[in-house]
Design an enzyme around this catalytic site. Sequence first.
Site, PDB file in Angstrom:
ATOM      1  N   ASP A  78       0.860  -1.179   0.000  1.00  0.00           N
ATOM      2  CA  ASP A  78       0.000   0.000   0.000  1.00  0.00           C
ATOM      3  C   ASP A  78       0.901   1.236   0.000  1.00  0.00           C
ATOM      4  O   ASP A  78       1.605   1.503   0.982  1.00  0.00           O
ATOM      5  CB  ASP A  78      -0.896  -0.025   1.240  1.00  0.00           C
ATOM      6  CG  ASP A  78      -1.912   1.101   1.270  1.00  0.00           C
ATOM      7  OD1 ASP A  78      -1.715   2.109   0.564  1.00  0.00           O
ATOM      8  OD2 ASP A  78      -2.910   0.978   2.009  1.00  0.00           O
ATOM      9  N   HIS A  79       0.855   1.992  -1.106  1.00  0.00           N
ATOM     10  CA  HIS A  79       1.773   3.124  -1.261  1.00  0.00           C
ATOM     11  C   HIS A  79       1.452   4.280  -0.322  1.00  0.00           C
ATOM     12  O   HIS A  79       2.251   5.206  -0.160  1.00  0.00           O
ATOM     13  CB  HIS A  79       1.766   3.616  -2.708  1.00  0.00           C
ATOM     14  CG  HIS A  79       3.117   4.054  -3.193  1.00  0.00           C
ATOM     15  ND1 HIS A  79       4.101   4.508  -2.360  1.00  0.00           N
ATOM     16  CD2 HIS A  79       3.646   4.110  -4.438  1.00  0.00           C
ATOM     17  CE1 HIS A  79       5.177   4.834  -3.053  1.00  0.00           C
ATOM     18  NE2 HIS A  79       4.924   4.594  -4.326  1.00  0.00           N
TER      19      HIS A  79
END
Length: 451
Positions: free
Chosen positions: A421-422
């Site tokens: 998850d950036h």
Amino acid sequence: MSTDFVLPQLGEGLLEAELVQWLVAEGDAVELNQNIAEVETAKAVIELPSPFAGTVSTLHHAAGDTVEVGEVLISFDVAGAPAPATEPVAATAEPEEEKATPNLVGYGAAPRKGARPARRARAARSGDARAAADTAVLEAAPHDAIVEPPPERVRERPRSTPPVRKLAKDLGVDLALVPASGENGLITRDDVQMYADRVGAVPAAAAAAAPARRTDDDARVRRIPIRGVRKFTAAAMVKSAFTAPHVTTFHTVDVTETMRLVASLKADRSLADHRIGVMAVAAKAVCLALGRNPSLNARWDAEADEIVEYHYVNLGIAAATDRGLIVPVIDDADAMALPELADRISELALTARSGKTPPAAMTGGTFSITNFGVFGVEAGTPILNPGEAGILGLGSVARRPWEHDGQIALRDVMTLSLSFDHRLVDGAEGSRFLVDVASILAEPGRAMLMR
């Protein structure tokens, strides 16, 4: 006296279940906690124990029916049970305190009417049993391993009884559009009939007699109902894919030393009761690498506007089963030695194969592993479990020409695929985590240097 048993809530967010089969028949005498039915939720097949000792008087549903939580499932004749109230309760009367119902083993006390169901503590999972089966079921999982439920339902299912649902189906009426006149929003037969008369619904029989406009309703097409685990997984995949900004990065590593380690451990008679394979070594490597890279062991709490980092690792292991994809969780995996971790993976394999993985065993994960390498696939782009910051995909181990000590040699090579998850993990952090895992698999002795 006749006593009803309603379908209890079998897990957080599970509002219905499909009746797989009855294990009793009308007229049978049953004991307290005797299994009476198998039901399939969105997560697993579960055996329901009887909360009463008595005689089965009525089975209210047939195999294949979908039963809502709180709907009467079965009735018993129980000696000494209180008779149902026959006197109407005045509108101004104070509500009486509800009587306690017998506890359903494994699921806690039944929730009070109108009360918000309390979240149950996860059931303890034994680590004593030693599994002799191959762990291929845990390793044979597609890369899109998702089982975490959406936290909310977009559309609640209309409340109705099975006969009313059948009538609506026969008349071609969508129950979601029918105004309810029954108590507590229950849709009655009259509600369905009045709606059908008003809108001019076409009965199913008449529709069937009309000229067919489709050409795929014959023997050339197989139609599979979307239900149970597969329906649940699909909803979670969509939620994850369109909520968390996914990034996937890859790293190919020489795992020859890991393969030698696994072979030597299998040959060690003192470890004969432990099936230590590549999956177990990879799981241990992940736990060590998460301790050095905590941003991968975290979740994004949008409501609190916080990032929650975990100081423990609840490791999800993707498992492909006949009923669909599930991800059982190993609690506190980071505190386990390699043999214990291997034992837990083997136990999960046996439980997953049998379809008996309880819903509580598939919640609370902080990071997941999926292995598509057993299909001969080198790499993929795993989809995150909702609420988790990362998932590691293990590719196939292949013998290839590889540079080693300044020369070309045949080596065992594997590609690792990390999705993260950036919002939580920057590219540099994700890369460092992947390199840490790879370094352990390349030289297992390096694990001695990590903490």
